[in-house]
Design an enzyme around this catalytic site. Structure first.
Site, PDB file in Angstrom:
ATOM      1  CB  CYS A 179      44.198  37.516  32.280  1.00 15.03           C
ATOM      2  SG  CYS A 179      45.785  37.238  31.463  1.00 15.03           S
ATOM      3  CD  GLU A 224      41.057  39.275  30.399  1.00 13.02           C
ATOM      4  OE1 GLU A 224      41.554  39.289  29.265  1.00 13.02           O
ATOM      5  OE2 GLU A 224      41.585  38.696  31.371  1.00 13.02           O
ATOM      6  CG  ASN A 272      40.523  35.393  30.090  1.00 11.74           C
ATOM      7  OD1 ASN A 272      39.845  35.705  31.055  1.00 11.74           O
ATOM      8  ND2 ASN A 272      41.410  36.208  29.547  1.00 11.74           N
TER       9      ASN A 272
END
Length: 360
Positions: free
Chosen positions: A4, A6, A2
């Site tokens: 970000c 994570e 995704n």
């Protein structure tokens, strides 16, 4: 992954995330504060059950995504409020003791979330693709979920929960947050304010001065033991940022979202060192941000010219959220926050107490 970083995912896969506010799990009944592992264990079990339910309650846009998600049943339980936890434990973020806390707390969450997933597997069955997974053929029983833990940035969730974001150190003890139509809100860490009042060095002039710098490192009028504990993002060297990320990654199924804050004058060589050390530590990903590299950034230190504008916007938001409070009633004291959770406005209610920190 995704955006970000994570959550690594397979094609057509999705994963729902939830985060536990660690600042709520401190036992202060003894001589020294300690982590409330009994309460944390109960919350982890409830969170895993909740996130697993979310998989079945969600509607997916196409059949292939529905099949993939329910075939692997990945969930990502993580944390936020870690910096606040350290404040309450009187532990500096940039210390070996903090790394030990991170390893112990996340190791406990990882172990407990796997136990909870195993219990669900006994009642509901393992995830459909279990026989094709890395767990097949190993001792330890079956799992309901292919993964159970993820460390997300929790930017919005931490605002709703009035805690520090993810596993980040606090950006500043007093700072400006850009929201909505570039409105600016002044925020002050409640734990720092409480200590300042308790130890008798609180004053509105001092809080205003801190708002202009963010850090208290050079404020000699503040006791040294307080300055040592209440460190902020730019007090923490890149090496300590990465060591902390590695401590959490050691006990996380998926990945960890973490930002290494660099000063405005950081060089290309500084950036290279961050990426090299991240590789050496075995991190799955790394993010850097050079302060001031964008004209408008989400978090920034206050400027004197901003004070009147900040105060006006701040009061407007408090007035609006006060109206919302009357409409929906007092928000529940939830320890688990998920994107499906009800909107909470406790942050605005608490913020009203800090109006005295801003000169009008």
């Amino acid at each position: 992954t995704n955006p970000c970083g994570e959550q690594p995912l397979l094609p057509l896969e999705a994963c729902n995330l939830g985060s536990i506010n660690l600042a709520k799990f401190v036992d202060s009944s003894g001589k020294a504060p300690k982590v409330d592992y009994k309460g944390l264990k109960e919350t982890v079990h409830n969170a895993v059950h909740f996130l697993d339910n979310t998989i079945d309650m969600s509607n997916y846009p196409i059949r292939e995504i529905d099949e993939m998600v329910k075939g692997n049943r990945k969930i990502g339980l993580g944390v936020m409020g870690f910096a606040d936890l350290l404040f309450r434990l009187n532990v500096p973020y940039n210390s070996q003791e903090a790394l030990d806390v991170a390893e112990e707390v996340m190791g406990f969450i990882q172990k407990t979330s796997h136990e909870a997933s195993k219990e669900l597997a006994k009642k509901r069955g393992p995830f459909k693709n279990f026989d094709k997974s890395v767990y097949h053929g190993k001792n330890g029983g079956t799992l309901r979920n292919a993964t159970t833990t993820t460390i997300a940035p929790t930017g919005t969730l931490s605002i709703l929960s009035d805690c520090s974001s993810g596993i980040e150190p606090l950006f500043a003890l007093s700072f400006v947050r850009n929201v909505m139509d570039n409105d600016k809100l002044m925020e002050v860490n409640p734990y720092f304010e409480s200590v300042a009042r308790e130890k008798g060095f609180y004053s509105t002039d001092l809080m205003d001065a801190i708002a202009l710098k963010g850090s208290i490192r050079d404020f000699e009028e503040i006791p040294e033991e307080v300055r040592k504990v209440f460190v902020t993002a730019h007090d923490v060297t890149p090496e300590w940022h990465l060591k902390m990320q590695a401590a959490f990654q050691n006990h996380t199924d998926n990945a960890v979202s973490k930002t290494v804050n660099l000063s405005h004058d950081a060089t290309i060589a500084d950036v290279r060192r961050v990426y090299d050390l991240a590789f050496e530590l075995g991190l799955k990903g790394v993010t850097i941000y050079r302060d001031g590299s964008k004209k408008n950034q989400v978090l920034s230190i206050a400027k004197k010219t901003d004070q009147r504008h900040i105060t006006k916007a701040f009061l407007n938001h408090c007035e609006f959220l006060g109206f919302v409070t009357k409409q929906i009633g007092t928000a529940p004291d939830a320890r688990i926050v998920n994107s499906a959770s009800r909107f909470t406005i406790q942050t605005a209610l608490d913020a009203i107490e800090h109006l005295s920190l801003i000169h009008i």
